[in-house]
Design an enzyme around this catalytic site. Structure first.
Site, PDB file in Angstrom:
ATOM      1  N   ASP A 198     -10.804  -3.075  11.848  1.00 42.68           N
ATOM      2  CA  ASP A 198     -10.945  -4.336  11.125  1.00 42.68           C
ATOM      3  C   ASP A 198     -11.257  -5.428  12.132  1.00 42.68           C
ATOM      4  O   ASP A 198     -11.503  -5.132  13.311  1.00 42.68           O
ATOM      5  CB  ASP A 198      -9.627  -4.608  10.364  1.00 42.68           C
ATOM      6  CG  ASP A 198      -9.840  -5.423   9.102  1.00 42.68           C
ATOM      7  OD1 ASP A 198     -10.311  -6.577   9.213  1.00 42.68           O
ATOM      8  OD2 ASP A 198      -9.557  -4.910   8.011  1.00 42.68           O
ATOM      9  N   ILE A 255      -8.310  -2.821   2.346  1.00 44.26           N
ATOM     10  CA  ILE A 255      -7.812  -1.614   3.008  1.00 44.26           C
ATOM     11  C   ILE A 255      -8.855  -1.011   3.942  1.00 44.26           C
ATOM     12  O   ILE A 255      -8.522  -0.239   4.809  1.00 44.26           O
ATOM     13  CB  ILE A 255      -7.332  -0.567   1.982  1.00 44.26           C
ATOM     14  CG1 ILE A 255      -8.477  -0.026   1.112  1.00 44.26           C
ATOM     15  CG2 ILE A 255      -6.238  -1.160   1.077  1.00 44.26           C
ATOM     16  CD1 ILE A 255      -8.085   1.153   0.221  1.00 44.26           C
ATOM     17  N   LYS A 256     -10.118  -1.367   3.759  1.00 47.92           N
ATOM     18  CA  LYS A 256     -11.213  -0.874   4.629  1.00 47.92           C
ATOM     19  C   LYS A 256     -11.083   0.614   4.940  1.00 47.92           C
ATOM     20  O   LYS A 256     -11.270   1.034   6.077  1.00 47.92           O
ATOM     21  CB  LYS A 256     -11.299  -1.704   5.914  1.00 47.92           C
ATOM     22  CG  LYS A 256     -11.707  -3.171   5.658  1.00 47.92           C
ATOM     23  CD  LYS A 256     -12.017  -3.921   6.941  1.00 47.92           C
ATOM     24  CE  LYS A 256     -12.441  -5.352   6.695  1.00 47.92           C
ATOM     25  NZ  LYS A 256     -11.374  -6.217   6.174  1.00 47.92           N
ATOM     26  N   ARG A 257     -10.767   1.427   3.946  1.00 51.47           N
ATOM     27  CA  ARG A 257     -10.688   2.858   4.135  1.00 51.47           C
ATOM     28  C   ARG A 257     -12.086   3.464   4.023  1.00 51.47           C
ATOM     29  O   ARG A 257     -13.036   2.814   3.557  1.00 51.47           O
ATOM     30  CB  ARG A 257      -9.764   3.501   3.094  1.00 51.47           C
ATOM     31  CG  ARG A 257      -8.335   2.952   3.025  1.00 51.47           C
ATOM     32  CD  ARG A 257      -7.564   3.047   4.311  1.00 51.47           C
ATOM     33  NE  ARG A 257      -6.128   2.855   4.126  1.00 51.47           N
ATOM     34  CZ  ARG A 257      -5.403   1.865   4.632  1.00 51.47           C
ATOM     35  NH1 ARG A 257      -5.954   0.917   5.376  1.00 51.47           N
ATOM     36  NH2 ARG A 257      -4.094   1.820   4.421  1.00 51.47           N
TER      37      ARG A 257
END
Lengths: 308, 308
Positions: A108, B104-106
């Site tokens: 991130d 969540i940037k999964r």
């Protein structure tokens, strides 16, 4: 931690890692039943089932293997109780002397990556006290956000003597959609590999850096090229077994010293009892089936390495 | 869910989202003290502190805003209790009628992305029962693994009427390191933007798709280009305020209909009481400071949109 990983690999003579990715469908009925009897058919019940499943597999394999790689998604899908099962699994594996690679693929902007690094590799300060929240030894990191998404992880690794495996070329069929795109004639994954090598330079253990890379077993030619681009980086190789990779495909991921790579198998080991080759163990003895599958995987890779 | 997001934006006349990213250093001393008195200086104490902090901010702003974006890393850094605070925050915001975007940037290989999608947007089957583990309305997704890392999320969105924001061009300083690399003369982020538009085509609400994109406020020219490449995709725009973006930089992220973008501010809202402009509220009235900061942000963006 890279030194402990290498020491464990030398001790076991097994450059492999067992992926603890417990889908409920892999967990034998008797294990599920027992967990549901205690906790009901709830998130807590599922978390108990996957934890007991993991424990049995660890107990049957820990002396043969250097490391495990729990995939956090498989725990996260059971919500907060699932995350508690993840933490229990990490702690138990460490008690058994295993190196734990948290397959979290986080990444991130800077301050947010710092929070992930704190949560998974570092310690968090709360008033006058500090805690190690999940406390894996290594984690996987997604590089799409560039250096300032990766550096906070590196900073924590330096402080805590831990390590990373950065996604370079992933094992899935569509990984090429963006990763293989050519930039001045060079695929993106090579550009990322070059950055991994650079990041790794300031993070050396003895022969190897503690900043490694993920390169899928399903792309052996690319593995060969990347091995040269990142000579000092350990390569975590997923995609063996169920995803299609075989021992002979893997030799070029290793350096001449027989080190430099560690091959993951998840389903192929933890759900071995479901395969014809190990059906004789039956669901009751799934841990023994996993042990036999580990032995077969080590033999496959060792013989491929010996005959190269 | 895209329809609910648009309805909420129209109702509040505020195309903004409040980033619930509670660092402990933002939480006023009296909130921390109270939490530690009950739970000690522990992970549970920190989780209680950030939850009470969030609750106060939500109570003071929910009628002015359409949506919130909790950044899961800020909870994950407090381990399992932190994840419980994340879940409490999601549930409370939904009770208040807010759309919840889980940042969540999964993103992973297919079966693993499916587990993340289940955990955050879908429902998981346990024996004869099913549960919604974290139950956000939208999540952010990292596209580095390509289509088969994204499709499992899209499948769950179709079933559950939820949505995604896929990382295209992130707000951080080094985002260009890989995202700006030219492929046949076109930057990687445009290639990803084109794929977002394609993924979105089969996922239409009324005017807009429920497959959106993340494009940083810090890159307004790129936002202008991407707006045209993905005309039907909602753009989640981080980087306003503390990261440097201003209302006038944002007008080109919006379509002519005044829709199509939603601008996030985290620190600038939740830690407003620490800024000189809102110091008069003091740490005791941090919720009111956040409310004033929301009003200022809405006014800034509205006037920029009106004068374009």
């Amino acid at each position: 931690m890279i030194q402990k990983l290498i020491a464990n690999i030398k001790k076991t003579n097994a450059p492999i890692v067992v992926g603890l990715d417990p889908m409920l469908s892999y967990v034998p009925e008797q294990v599920q039943k027992k967990a549901y009897a205690e906790f009901g058919e709830t998130l807590e019940g599922a978390a108990e089932a996957i934890w007991q499943f993991n424990k049995e597999i660890i107990d049957h394999t820990y002396d043969l293997i250097p490391a495990v790689k729990p995939q956090v998604a498989m725990y996260e899908q059971f919500g907060v109780p699932g995350m508690a099962a993840f933490k229990k699994t990490v702690d138990y594996c460490k008690e058994k002397g295993l190196v734990v690679i948290g397959d979290i693929k986080r990444g991130d902007i800077g301050s947010t990556s710092a929070a992930y690094a704190t949560g998974h590799l570092g310690r968090v300060q709360i008033g006058s006290k500090s805690y190690v929240p999940f406390d894996e030894d290594f984690v996987t990191v997604n590089p799409y956000l560039g250096s300032d998404g990766v550096n906070p992880f590196i900073d924590v690794c330096k402080e805590e003597k831990k390590g990373l495996f950065i996604l370079v070329k992933t094992s899935n069929p569509s990984s090429g959609e963006f990763q293989d795109q050519l930039i001045d004639g060079k695929p993106l994954y090579e550009l990322v590999g070059e950055r991994v090598a650079q990041w790794g330079e300031s993070c050396m253990g003895e022969e190897y850096s503690y900043i490694g890379a993920v390169v899928g077993a399903t792309y052996p030619e690319m593995g060969k090229a990347l091995r040269k681009i990142m000579p000092k980086s350990y390569i975590l190789v997923p995609g063996y077994g169920a995803q299609g990779g075989k021992g002979k495909d893997l030799v070029h991921f290793f350096n001449e010293d027989g080190l430099g790579a560690i091959v993951n198998s998840s389903r192929g080991i933890i759900a071995a009892y479901k395969q014809e080759a190990y059906a004789k163990f039956g669901p009751e003895h799934f841990g023994e089936a996993s042990r036999a599958a580990v032995e077969a995987m080590v033999a496959d890779i060792s013989s491929a390495l010996e005959s190269r």
